[in-house]
Design an enzyme around this catalytic site. Structure first.
Site, PDB file in Angstrom:
ATOM      1  N   SER A  67      39.975  41.351 -19.113  1.00  0.00           N
ATOM      2  CA  SER A  67      41.192  41.052 -18.381  1.00  0.00           C
ATOM      3  C   SER A  67      42.161  42.235 -18.441  1.00  0.00           C
ATOM      4  O   SER A  67      41.797  43.349 -18.084  1.00  0.00           O
ATOM      5  CB  SER A  67      41.806  39.756 -18.933  1.00  0.00           C
ATOM      6  OG  SER A  67      42.777  39.232 -18.066  1.00  0.00           O
ATOM      7  N   ASP A  77      35.580  32.618 -11.661  1.00  0.00           N
ATOM      8  CA  ASP A  77      36.708  33.015 -12.495  1.00  0.00           C
ATOM      9  C   ASP A  77      37.999  32.554 -11.826  1.00  0.00           C
ATOM     10  O   ASP A  77      38.374  33.054 -10.774  1.00  0.00           O
ATOM     11  CB  ASP A  77      36.719  34.544 -12.663  1.00  0.00           C
ATOM     12  CG  ASP A  77      37.763  35.028 -13.664  1.00  0.00           C
ATOM     13  OD1 ASP A  77      38.780  34.348 -13.845  1.00  0.00           O
ATOM     14  OD2 ASP A  77      37.553  36.105 -14.255  1.00  0.00           O
ATOM     15  N   HIS A 124      37.478  32.375 -17.097  1.00  0.00           N
ATOM     16  CA  HIS A 124      38.040  33.721 -17.206  1.00  0.00           C
ATOM     17  C   HIS A 124      37.714  34.393 -18.541  1.00  0.00           C
ATOM     18  O   HIS A 124      38.030  35.568 -18.725  1.00  0.00           O
ATOM     19  CB  HIS A 124      39.563  33.650 -17.025  1.00  0.00           C
ATOM     20  CG  HIS A 124      40.239  34.981 -16.993  1.00  0.00           C
ATOM     21  ND1 HIS A 124      39.896  35.976 -16.099  1.00  0.00           N
ATOM     22  CD2 HIS A 124      41.244  35.500 -17.771  1.00  0.00           C
ATOM     23  CE1 HIS A 124      40.656  37.042 -16.310  1.00  0.00           C
ATOM     24  NE2 HIS A 124      41.476  36.778 -17.324  1.00  0.00           N
TER      25      HIS A 124
END
Length: 266
Positions: free
Chosen positions: A96, A218, A246
């Site tokens: 991320s 996601d 995610h």
């Protein structure tokens, strides 16, 4: 007395391999999220784990909203860590926002990294004309308002949405726990920095070979984002992976580990 980098970022060094893997976690998480990958790679690699300031067991006193008003300061922290450990030609594995932090660090000192691995990465979360980031302005405003109103209630609701895998509630419970370990004022400030950031223009400048791992489902990063990065980064390999949520390094660790191992072996 100034806090050492090891204390500031809760740095841990494991394994004894010649090659070094640096793991950079995402928002609301900490270094423990990489435990499945650490178990897989520690026998053959040197592993460097750390918590970004404001997360995990980092020194919360080192956080200031002024210093950490952009991702560049987190990238500086990463480069400080590399300098302290005298790391060059390491592989950075990011999740991320940890990916963009790694990208910014590689733009400043590319010799620190031989490869980058991006998992659920995004250069911009906010939709912009033809660009699909996954969030509209009203989505983000609602998110900020919910965080401000009752952070702990927000975290308990946000965690299962982002984690997915509703048949395995323990995953969302773990993410909710690491979210609530962050001081609410820090979490709200960091969320704004992340969701308002735009590093699309930095992608073409990256020279370090990059693996882009894009989960098939996601909720925070649409597949279009992964493809967008693959179109903009010069030296990349784009691999869609069969994973929901995610945080696929937690929800589908075998899939993620296999993809990383394959790239490391090339």
């Amino acid at each position: 007395m100034a806090t050492s980098i090891f204390e500031r970022n809760n740095v841990k060094v494991l394994g004894k391999g010649e090659q070094t893997l640096i793991f950079s976690h995402g928002f609301g998480s900490d270094q423990t999220a990489w435990r499945h990958q650490v178990a897989a790679f520690a026998p053959k690699y040197r592993i460097v784990l750390f918590d970004h300031v404001g997360a995990g067991k980092s020194d919360f006193n080192a956080y200031s909203p002024h210093r950490y008003s952009s991702l560049y300061s987190y990238a500086e922290d990463l480069l400080d860590l590399c300098a302290e450990l005298k790391l060059t030609k390491s592989t950075l594995i990011g999740h991320s926002v940890g990916c963009m932090i790694g990208l910014l660090a590689a733009l400043v000192e590319s010799n620190r990294f031989s490869k980058l691995i991006f998992l659920s990465a995004s250069p911009r979360y906010l939709n912009d004309r033809e660009y699909v980031g996954g969030f509209g302005r009203t989505d983000l405003d609602s998110l900020y308002a919910a965080m401000s109103s009752n952070y702990y209630s927000w975290a308990s609701g946000f965690a299962p949405l982002v984690m997915g895998n509703s048949d395995r509630p323990e995953l969302a419970q773990e993410f909710a726990r690491t979210l609530t370990e962050i001081r609410p004022d820090i979490a709200q400030a960091v969320a704004r920095v992340i969701f308002e950031s735009d590093h699309r223009q930095d992608l073409p400048r990256l020279q370090v070979p990059t693996l882009i791992l894009q989960p098939s489902h996601d909720p925070a990063v649409p597949e279009e984002v992964g493809q967008y990065m693959a179109d903009k980064i010069k030296h990349n390999k784009f691999i869609p992976i069969a994973a929901e949520g995610h945080l696929p390094h937690l929800s589908a660790p075998e899939v993620v580990t296999k993809a990383i191992a394959s790239w490391l072996g090339e």
